[in-house]
Design an enzyme around this catalytic site. Structure first.
Site, PDB file in Angstrom:
ATOM      1  CD  GLU A 167     -10.286 -50.120  -0.846  1.00 21.45           C
ATOM      2  OE1 GLU A 167     -11.262 -49.898  -1.600  1.00 21.45           O
ATOM      3  OE2 GLU A 167      -9.797 -49.261  -0.113  1.00 21.45           O
ATOM      4  CG  HIS A 201     -12.925 -46.944  -0.396  1.00 23.92           C
ATOM      5  ND1 HIS A 201     -12.120 -47.295  -1.441  1.00 23.92           N
ATOM      6  CD2 HIS A 201     -13.129 -45.600  -0.531  1.00 23.92           C
ATOM      7  CE1 HIS A 201     -11.855 -46.237  -2.192  1.00 23.92           C
ATOM      8  NE2 HIS A 201     -12.457 -45.190  -1.644  1.00 23.92           N
ATOM      9  NE  ARG A 251      -8.641 -43.689  -5.459  1.00 27.40           N
ATOM     10  CZ  ARG A 251      -9.794 -43.098  -5.191  1.00 27.40           C
ATOM     11  NH1 ARG A 251     -10.188 -42.990  -3.923  1.00 27.40           N
ATOM     12  NH2 ARG A 251     -10.548 -42.616  -6.162  1.00 27.40           N
TER      13      ARG A 251
END
Length: 378
Positions: free
Chosen positions: A237, A254, A208
């Site tokens: 993000e 990601h 994360r």
């Protein structure tokens, strides 16, 4: 029965249509009007599922085709009587293979052997355990840090984070995001930790974004700290710090967990959970969904050394294919999500059938997750 599914969940239409009417929708932002008459919602990590999204809606079940659940308010779902399922471990293999692809690229570029390095793994869940197993199969030393598991008495030689920072040449993060509490991981890699890393260390974050303090990391890099950085996840993000992207060695949008196998596992896990929830339990064999791999079979002669492993790994997936596109569009609104939505098909090492004339090479490749067999040379 109406089931809303994220439009980027592979095989979702095919599977969930066995249970009811399926409507594919964008995950970010999710069209709220579609929730008015839906019975179930299947999402990915881009959709925030909470009271503000679902209060007053007829949704009875939420599934997320992801291992992580920090985008879902599980406590509120439970309070509201809404069923829930995640897909733990679905993309763990994909993330491990992303880490290997990155490390082998850096090792070739910088001219070092992974056997000379110690890898510190922070977070020893589905990803961390698999990464440990594959590294140790290659004879690479690992150090493990996972305070929750250590406190529970789980099996493993767990060390403190300070020990990993002191001794690890490579530090890779695979934790959930906890914003508070005794096991807080928000900014776990803060400025103090980053500055304390060994000179020339490699820092990897594929869990994360906010586990690593992006502002502090950029400050350290701007000041000339000797550090190689691999970031698949970013604070804020789908926005990201473009200046930080310019400084890191590998930057991707990601997608570490984005293998076709990983996505398919996520979809099938929540499908099976929902089918059980509604009393029509079904099971799906993953290989009945997946297409034939691009490469049929290859032959490997002799022992498995690091350059050969790098060629095999990058034959299946070279992380640089995802680094370059992000750099081209960084800072342009919507492009981060577009890269994820239009992601090129990527397979796992198990899709590569390797015929080895050396028995030890075949055995090692199998331990690493390849589909390898031994056929002695004639």
């Amino acid at each position: 029965m109406k089931i809303l599914v994220d439009e980027n969940m592979p095989y979702a239409r095919e599977l969930f249509s066995r249970l009811g009417e399926v409507k594919a929708v964008p995950g970010r932002p999710i069209p709220v009007a579609q929730l008015a008459d839906a019975d179930a919602l299947m999402v990915r990590s881009v959709t925030k599922v909470n009271e503000s999204l679902l209060a007053g809606k007829p949704i009875k079940f939420v599934g997320t085709a992801t291992a992580g659940t920090d985008h879902v308010d599980e406590a509120w779902l439970k309070q509201a009587g809404i069923g829930f399922s995640a897909a733990p471990g679905c993309n763990a293999i994909a993330v491990v293979e992303y880490v290997f692809s990155s490390l082998l690229m850096l090792a070739e570029r910088d001219g070092f052997s992974l056997h000379e390095r110690t890898v510190g793994i922070v977070g020893v869940g589905n990803v961390g355990r698999r990464l440990q197993a594959r590294l140790e199969a290659l004879g690479i030393k690992t150090l493990l840090c996972d305070p929750p598991r250590a406190d529970r008495g789980d099996e493993g030689d767990f060390r403190s984070l300070d020990e990993l920072v002191q001794h690890a040449d490579i530090l890779t993060f695979h934790t959930p995001l906890f914003k508070d509490g005794p096991y807080k991981t928000l900014h776990l890699a803060d400025e103090k930790l980053i500055r304390s890393l060994k000179p020339g260390a490699i820092l990897i974050n594929a869990c994360r974004g906010a586990v690593v303090d992006n502002t502090a990391l950029l400050t350290c890099l701007n000041e000339g700290q000797k550090l190689s950085v691999v970031l698949d996840v970013w604070e804020g993000e789908p926005e990201l710090n473009v200046e930080l992207l310019k400084k890191v060695d590998i930057g991707t949008p990601h997608i570490a967990g984005y293998t076709l196998e990983g996505k398919a596992r996520g979809t099938t896990q929540v499908f099976e959970a929902y089918s059980k929830f509604i009393g029509h339990e079904q099971h799906v064999a993953l290989d009945t969904l997946l297409p034939a791999p691009e490469f049929g079979r290859i032959t490997l002669h002799g022992l498995l050394d690091q350059p050969t492993l790098k060629r095999l790994v990058h034959l299946v997936y070279d992380v640089r294919r995802d680094d370059a596109p992000l750099r081209k569009v960084a800072g342009i609104p919507g492009e981060f999500d577009k890269l994820r939505k239009n992601y090129l098909e990527r397979r796992e090492w198990s899709s590569l059938y390797v015929i080895c004339d050396d028995a030890s090479a075949a055995s090692l490749l199998c331990k690493l997750g390849f589909n390898a067999v031994h056929h002695p040379a004639r």
